[in-house]
Structures are given as structure tokens and as C-alpha cells.
Design an enzyme around this catalytic site. Structure first.
Site, PDB file in Angstrom:
ATOM      1  NE  ARG A 122      11.220 -36.274  17.823  1.00  0.00           N
ATOM      2  CZ  ARG A 122      11.708 -37.564  17.656  1.00  0.00           C
ATOM      3  NH1 ARG A 122      12.801 -38.021  17.386  1.00  0.00           N
ATOM      4  NH2 ARG A 122      10.486 -38.026  17.296  1.00  0.00           N
ATOM      5  NE  ARG A 173      17.766 -54.322   8.358  1.00  0.00           N
ATOM      6  CZ  ARG A 173      16.956 -54.900   7.118  1.00  0.00           C
ATOM      7  NH1 ARG A 173      15.377 -55.092   7.400  1.00  0.00           N
ATOM      8  NH2 ARG A 173      17.310 -55.068   6.058  1.00  0.00           N
ATOM      9  CE  LYS A 175      20.788 -34.828  18.600  1.00  0.00           C
ATOM     10  NZ  LYS A 175      19.427 -35.571  18.992  1.00  0.00           N
TER      11      LYS A 175
END
Length: 330
Positions: free
Chosen positions: A123, A329, A188
Site C-alpha cells: 500500500r 501513538r 508484519k
């Protein structure tokens, strides 16, 4: 090129092969064997071991893609849905290939797999690192009467069923990161790239690309710009064949896309939520390039809505977003 592949297929079993046997197999002189071996190993980015008196081998066996084995693993429904299966030794990108084939009229249910991608894509223009013979690079073309605007939730449906296939195969602690990354313990493992083209009111064609790290050593993954893992680690070394997994994914994706055409995202929502990585956690949604002036939108991840949009509880209240990238965050 054919000689390179023939040699790698010979060595794929991970056993030692004598120079004499290799020469006989390739129809070349014994003297030419070492040169051929070096060229083939370099061409595919593979290491090669040699032991005097025993011969040559790859450090680990490779299970190369095999159309017959994949087709033999499909059910009757899978065979009915799969119109064509293309397997490439090397390709620029399985997604790019199918987008070209779609424009040329390829039928719905055309699938493409590759041993290696020279220009694999993730992406937001990222490179998908795609070494030879150790991971899975799979794309599927689907033609639908729906308009492109109605396909926004298709990436979530595809991500949910891919995660479920891997969980059924024994992978635990999997998590989906909106919209279509698959993580294991924050690293990932897999990603999806969906590309759509069509008329504004339909019909459309959709290419679903899936990349899964199966068995990749640190050197092969050195260019990946984020923490990553592979299925070998997730399964604690238990084997899962590339061809078997490819068949499971194709069959599941074909069924999921047919369901999505009829019922939309609704049948997949509970499945997605079951894998939701960041539900209830503080996150930052990045939209476009992150710059000093664009530090993202912060809030509490409130799950996904029925249309697949991300819900974020912000200081200004609940907001929905259709595109972007979620990151925890700091």
C-alpha cells in the site's frame, strides 16, 4: 532462463547432487557445472553449498509452486470458481499482471502466483520484498456488477478471510491492522493490496493481492522497513506447504468475493472484529504523507463501521475515515 530454473528445480529438494549428475541433467559438460550453478544461484538470489565428494545443494529445501498440486487441493466449488491459474518464475507484480490481463479481457476467477516479484508493491507505493521461492505472492481477478465506490469494504472482507485461513492452519495471536495488514505480536506477517477499475456505476473488476511471509531469512528481509515475521516462526517451525496454502487461499477468496457481491461487508464484520489489532487503544491516523504540518489525527480506535470505515473517538467526538493508515501513538 530455462536452464537456471531447471537447475533450481533439481536442487529444490535440499539434498546433495554430484557435479556429474547435474551435468547429465542439464546436458552440459562437467567443467561447465560450477559456472552454471553460480549463475543460477545469483539469478535467483539463493545461497549455494558445495562439499567435496558430495556435491552441491541449497542450504534448505524449496517447495516450488506447482499448478497440478494446487488444483488437486481445490474442492469442486473451488474448481468451478477458478477460471485460470498462471504461475510465473518471475514477474514484475502479480497485481500489475492481472490488472493488465483484466484490461485485455481475462475472465473473473483468473489467479496469478509467482516465485519472485521484481517490483512487488504494498500500500501507499511501498515496495513488497519478494525473494524467490520462500514466500507467497498471489493475486486474484474478480469481475463484479458493483460500482467501484461499493467495493471499499472488500479489502476488509479479504483480510478477515485470509487471517482465518492462517488461524485454521494453526497460527495464533494474529491481528488485523485497518485496512489490510496482518500482524503477529506487532510484526508484519502479511499484507493485502486491492486495486479496482470500472465504470462509475459498475461493472468493475477487482484484483486482490496477498503477500505472506512464509520462510524468509534475515538477509532476504533486510530491506523491509518495519518489524516483520514469517509463518515458520508463527507456527513454531511446523511446516505448511506453499501449494496447499495457495489452494486454501484461492478457494476461500473466491467464496468470499461471491458472498461480498451478494451481501456486502456484513457477513465479514464479526470475523474482522475478532482480529482487530487496535480496538480500544490510542492510535494516530495518518492521511497522506506525515509532515510537520500533518501530524495525523489522534483518538481511541473505536472499531470499524458497517461500511468498513474506521471509527475514531476524538476530542471532537466520534469520526469516521475511509482511507489512511493506523499506527499506534507513541
Amino acid at each position: 532462463m530455462e536452464r537456471h530454473l531447471a537447475l533450481i528445480r533439481l536442487l529444490a529438494d535440499g539434498r546433495y547432487h554430484s557435479g556429474e549428475a547435474i551435468a547429465r541433467h542439464l546436458g552440459i559438460s562437467r567443467v561447465a557445472v560450477w559456472k552454471a550453478l553460480r549463475k543460477s544461484a545469483a539469478h535467483y538470489g539463493l545461497a549455494l553449498e558445495s562439499v567435496r565428494g558430495r556435491g552441491y545443494r541449497l542450504p534448505a529445501p524449496l517447495e516450488l509452486l506447482d499448478a497440478e498440486r494446487i488444483l488437486a487441493s481445490l474442492s469442486l466449488a473451488g474448481h468451478a470458481g477458478l477460471a485460470r491459474l498462471d504461475i510465473h518464475d518471475q514477474i514484475d507484480s502479480t497485481n500489475a499482471f492481472l490488472m493488465r490481463e483484466a484490461a485485455a479481457g481475462a475472465p473473473s476467477g483468473t489467479a496469478c502466483l509467482a516465485e519472485r516479484q521484481s517490483a512487488g508493491r504494498g500500500r501507499r507505493g511501498r515496495v513488497w520484498v519478494s525473494p524467490f521461492g520462500v514466500n507467497l505472492y498471489l493475486s486474484l481477478l474478480w469481475r463484479t456488477p458493483l460500482a467501484p465506490s461499493a467495493l471499499g469494504g472488500a479489502s476488509l472482507a479479504a483480510g478477515a478471510v485470509v487471517a482465518d485461513v492462517l488461524r485454521t492452519a494453526g497460527a495464533r495471536d494474529l491481528a488485523l491492522k485497518w485496512p489490510n495488514d496482518l500482524l503477529w505480536h506487532g510484526r508484519k506477517l502479511a499484507g493485502l493490496l486491492l486495486e479496482v477499475a470500472g465504470e462509475s456505476q459498475g461493472p468493475s473488476h477487482l484484483v486482490v493481492g496477498v503477500g505472506i511471509n512464509l520462510r524468509m531469512d534475515p538477509a532476504q528481509g533486510s530491506d523491509i522497513d518495519q518489524p516483520w515475521t514469517d509463518l515458520r516462526q508463527v507456527l513454531d517451525g511446523r511446516p505448511l506447504g506453499r501449494n496447499e496454502l495457495a489452494a486454501r487461499l484461492l478457494e476461500t477468496l473466491l467464496a468470499a468475493l461471491e458472498t461480498f457481491d451478494r451481501e456486502g461487508l456484513e457477513p465479514f464484520l464479526d470475523q474482522w472484529r475478532d482480529f482487530d489489532a487496535f480496538l480500544g487503544q490510542p492510535v494516530r491516523l495518518l492521511i497522506g504523507a506525515e509532515t510537520g504540518a500533518n501530524r495525523g489525527i489522534e483518538g481511541i480506535h473505536a472499531g470499524i463501521a458497517s461500511d468498513g470505515s474506521l471509527q475514531l473517538e476524538t476530542a471532537e467526538g466520534l469520526k469516521r475515515f475511509q482511507a489512511g493508515e493506523v499506527s499506534l501513538r507513541m
